[in-house]
Design a protein around this motif. Structure first.
Motif, mmCIF file in Angstrom:
data_model
loop_
_atom_site.group_PDB
_atom_site.id
_atom_site.type_symbol
_atom_site.label_atom_id
_atom_site.label_comp_id
_atom_site.label_asym_id
_atom_site.label_seq_id
_atom_site.Cartn_x
_atom_site.Cartn_y
_atom_site.Cartn_z
ATOM 1 N N THR A 70 -11.118 -5.348 8.024
ATOM 2 C CA THR A 70 -10.028 -5.126 7.065
ATOM 3 C C THR A 70 -10.473 -5.149 5.607
ATOM 4 O O THR A 70 -9.665 -4.932 4.712
ATOM 5 C CB THR A 70 -8.931 -6.185 7.255
ATOM 6 N N GLU A 72 -12.364 -3.099 3.663
ATOM 7 C CA GLU A 72 -12.209 -1.867 2.877
ATOM 8 C C GLU A 72 -10.746 -1.616 2.514
ATOM 9 O O GLU A 72 -10.439 -1.241 1.383
ATOM 10 C CB GLU A 72 -12.781 -0.676 3.636
ATOM 11 N N GLU A 73 -9.862 -1.814 3.470
ATOM 12 C CA GLU A 73 -8.427 -1.629 3.200
ATOM 13 C C GLU A 73 -7.957 -2.606 2.124
ATOM 14 O O GLU A 73 -7.205 -2.247 1.221
ATOM 15 C CB GLU A 73 -7.628 -1.839 4.487
ATOM 16 N N TYR A 74 -8.408 -3.840 2.206
ATOM 17 C CA TYR A 74 -8.045 -4.862 1.212
ATOM 18 C C TYR A 74 -8.559 -4.472 -0.173
ATOM 19 O O TYR A 74 -7.844 -4.585 -1.166
ATOM 20 C CB TYR A 74 -8.621 -6.214 1.621
ATOM 21 N N GLN A 75 -9.790 -3.992 -0.238
ATOM 22 C CA GLN A 75 -10.374 -3.616 -1.530
ATOM 23 C C GLN A 75 -9.666 -2.409 -2.140
ATOM 24 O O GLN A 75 -9.572 -2.302 -3.361
ATOM 25 C CB GLN A 75 -11.867 -3.332 -1.379
ATOM 26 N N ARG A 76 -9.147 -1.515 -1.306
ATOM 27 C CA ARG A 76 -8.419 -0.343 -1.813
ATOM 28 C C ARG A 76 -7.016 -0.693 -2.289
ATOM 29 O O ARG A 76 -6.429 0.037 -3.077
ATOM 30 C CB ARG A 76 -8.323 0.733 -0.727
ATOM 31 N N ALA A 77 -6.466 -1.779 -1.816
ATOM 32 C CA ALA A 77 -5.096 -2.166 -2.182
ATOM 33 C C ALA A 77 -5.028 -2.425 -3.683
ATOM 34 O O ALA A 77 -5.893 -3.072 -4.257
ATOM 35 C CB ALA A 77 -4.676 -3.405 -1.410
ATOM 36 N N ASP A 78 -3.960 -1.906 -4.302
ATOM 37 C CA ASP A 78 -3.853 -2.038 -5.751
ATOM 38 C C ASP A 78 -2.755 -2.999 -6.196
ATOM 39 O O ASP A 78 -2.543 -3.177 -7.390
ATOM 40 C CB ASP A 78 -3.651 -0.662 -6.391
ATOM 41 N N LYS A 82 0.331 -5.346 -1.285
ATOM 42 C CA LYS A 82 -0.507 -4.611 -0.332
ATOM 43 C C LYS A 82 -1.684 -5.450 0.152
ATOM 44 O O LYS A 82 -2.216 -5.219 1.226
ATOM 45 C CB LYS A 82 -1.019 -3.323 -0.961
ATOM 46 N N LYS A 83 -2.110 -6.410 -0.635
ATOM 47 C CA LYS A 83 -3.224 -7.271 -0.245
ATOM 48 C C LYS A 83 -2.801 -8.380 0.691
ATOM 49 O O LYS A 83 -3.625 -9.013 1.330
ATOM 50 C CB LYS A 83 -3.909 -7.872 -1.479
#
Length: 84
Positions: A70, A72-78, A82-83
């Protein structure tokens, strides 16, 4: 100096917990809660500590795998939402 409004200025603290292998107790923040003498952590529990025993524990391996899946998805969250 004005007195602070306690309704808007309340502090929150997070409780941190881990299992202490030496004393066989669950440590919550600064409070130790003794566990049953026959307590055995399950394969899903995450062990906090240093060394091979904690690193190789199945719950810790599962936790690291979940993080890897998870990240990459966390790092993309703005946003914080979303995090979470």
């Amino acid at each position: 100096r004005k007195p602070e409004d306690t309704k808007t200025k309340q502090k929150t603290s997070k409780m941190v917990g881990f299992f202490n292998e030496t004393s066989k107790s669950l440590v919550l923040g600064r409070v130790k809660t003794p566990l049953h003498t026959n307590f055995q952590p399950s394969e899903f529990d995450v062990m906090c500590g240093r060394g091979k025993n904690c690193y190789r524990w199945s719950g810790n391996q599962r936790f690291r795998t979940t993080i890897d899946q998870t990240l990459e998805e966390y790092q993309r969250a703005d946003t914080k939402l979303k995090k979470s």
